[in-house]
Design an enzyme around this catalytic site. Sequence first.
Site, short mmCIF file in Angstrom:
data_model
loop_
_atom_site.label_atom_id
_atom_site.label_comp_id
_atom_site.label_asym_id
_atom_site.label_seq_id
_atom_site.Cartn_x
_atom_site.Cartn_y
_atom_site.Cartn_z
N ASP A 360 0.83 -1.21 0.00
CA ASP A 360 0.00 0.00 0.00
C ASP A 360 0.86 1.26 0.00
OD1 ASP A 360 -1.44 -2.22 0.81
OD2 ASP A 360 -2.63 -1.16 2.29
N GLU A 490 -8.08 -10.41 -4.22
CA GLU A 490 -7.82 -11.55 -3.35
C GLU A 490 -8.99 -12.53 -3.28
OE1 GLU A 490 -4.62 -9.24 -0.46
OE2 GLU A 490 -6.70 -9.48 0.20
N GLN A 603 -11.27 -5.73 -5.30
CA GLN A 603 -10.73 -4.39 -5.55
C GLN A 603 -10.20 -4.35 -6.98
OE1 GLN A 603 -7.44 -5.30 -2.60
NE2 GLN A 603 -6.35 -3.84 -3.89
#
Length: 768
Positions: A360, A490, A603
């Site tokens: 991140d 994921e 995502q």
Amino acid sequence: MNQDYIKPDNWSILEEGFDVDRVESSESLFSLGNGAMGQRANFEEQYSGSTFQGSYIAGVYYPDKTKVGWWKNGYPEYFAKVLNAPNWIGINVLINGEALDLYKCKEVRDFRRELNMKEGWYDRSFTAVMPNDLEVSVKVTRFLSIERNELGAINYDVQVLNADATVVFEPYIDSGITNEDANWEEKFWEVQEVKTDEHKAFITSKTLKTEFFATVFMQSQMFKDGKVEEIEPSEVIFDEKISFRYTTEAKKGETVSLQKFAGYVTDMNHNREDLIFAAKNVLDKAVAAGYETILQEQKAAWAGIWEMADISIQGDVKAQQGIRFNIFQLNQTYLGEDARLNIGPKGFTGEKYGGSTYWDTEAYCIPFYMATKDQHVARNLLTYRYNQLDKAIENAKKLGFTNGAALYPMVTMNGEESHNEWEITFEEIHRNGAMVVAIKRYVDYTGDFSYIPEKGLEVMIAIARFWHQRANYSNQKNKYVILGVTGPNEYENNVNNNWYTNYIAKWCIDYCLESIARVKEQYAIDHDRVMSATSLSSEEMAAWKEVADKMYFPYSEEYQVYLQQDNFLDKEIIPVSDLSKTQRPINQKWSWDRILRSCYIKQADVLQGFYFFEDDFSKEELEKHFDFYEPLTVHESSLSPCVHSIQAAALDRMDQAYQFYLRTSRLDLDDYNNEVKEGCHITSMAGTWMSIVEGFGGMRIKEGKLFFAPKIPNGWESFSFKVNFRNQILKVNVAPGKTSFALEGTDSLEIMVNGKPLKVEPNNLVSI
């Protein structure tokens, strides 16, 4: 939306009314930090209801032994986690012998909390009727000093409203603490020394295994109606806890107060044998300055931060509150001065994700810190990874890679992999690419190519070696493939040829080869040093190039989109809009098996690649991929809405861009994923900043220049932000039909706006 109790306000986070079911969520939302330590918004006084205690020291961690049902070769031996540090905030309050405890009070009214983001303090007030029928009014203010980053301060006011009473304050420090998320119920701290000295208290403890030494300290002062009251406290000393007991008689309506200075010193910054001396020094300086002076310092320090970092939105209070909350928490978590530190996904607001460093930082946080601080802060974040290159090579070696190939960890504190889910640790290898993307972004933004010959090139070579070895040649496809991976989504594990992973692998190799050529031409000495240190040959580079040139990318002719992975179209394609709300979030309602077989995307995955490598694709290609993948995305990662907001803005879909912006900026305030009690989503907050600057502001860096394509959501009167671009500070103000630019400094700056050049002169507003 799951909660809406936070009151809209431009500069503060506000809660009104006491609700025991909101306590843990508010403990996250009202957290404080100063880059060196952090504190959840736990009550100072006793609280017997449900609470999640959390005090944290930056850089201090513990290797909690991995807990898995079946050990697989190559598993990390431990999961590194941030530790709940010794408690410094505690103040027991007794009135006529009864302990103040909001959970046990007969009535609590006028309860109010405020996190003042403009000035950097947290305030709580209430009126309560205690079990002994005494009615008390309480006001508590707390802050963590930015200027004195080892110091916290509390001012605790009590007024008994319906009688004269005996009031007792018991400020304490306590090292007998545990973690909420301990795998084995282990203790993490071992007390070394417990000491008092002239109204000061000190407990020195060390962490087991990692042997960090920390001293928690305190000193308090009593006041009555604002005047110092000299009271000699009694001491209560246990093996792991020290409390001082201050007793006074208070007349009805009289205000009695305790001011407490406390905090931590650690052996990261002091010699172990000098910790108590260092703590005394912090306390002596704090007492000499006084609470009010230090509070004024705090307000000035935050004014300085906001001067550069603020994004102002006119005409939308919820949007304004959201972005300022995000910017505030980012600055509480990391201020950029210490290259040993990084940005944990929960910052100082909770323990989930171990408080460690993820990809991140490179993917989302570096742009924020480059633009709102200066380039040395971003360089520190890159240097953090350079300093851990040896560990990244060691991580790859454990998995069978050779020749100096590096796999940067999914989760780390010291460079070692410390994540223990197979499908993440071994398969989510795309994180390696984010390390190189961050280097390129830094070079493009700052113009400082020198980082590459100095440090970056060695990282890039080690990563290129990994991609070369991780790909294998498919005779069937006559291409190189990458098998058995998990992409950013994921909700798909162990797939073949995740498009994003394959694309970033090819890109990393190409960028590394391009950089080697430039270093050879412009930095010959560094080139020879790096080539010698890495034993890199032209034959090896040629082998890399073949992998990059022949990389396979799954593609659907039917949909004219790159496929997320080889077998994506074998799934039943059902848009999220057809999914019952009772099934959401699917990560809390469905079995993992069902999630993995579904088409639902956690995502941005393919769209993450379109975000990073936007210039490689046309707007028409982005539109096709956005229209295919976004309807299948459940946005159950905090990192998802910001990417989609930026892309929706690029496609001129401002209503959709705004909705994604609101979701990313208020993810925690409105608790979209029903999990804020575990802590706030700190790293995704940098994505919120990007949603405005890159999304609505349309800011890009191309060929060393700033490009803008400004747009504004419906209903906004204006928004403005500043960026520090190559040591020139540019302020951008966007209103419907008009964008203005103002430049600080002495040199002019040529930028591009909607494809046309614009020269901005210093201290001279230019509007188009």
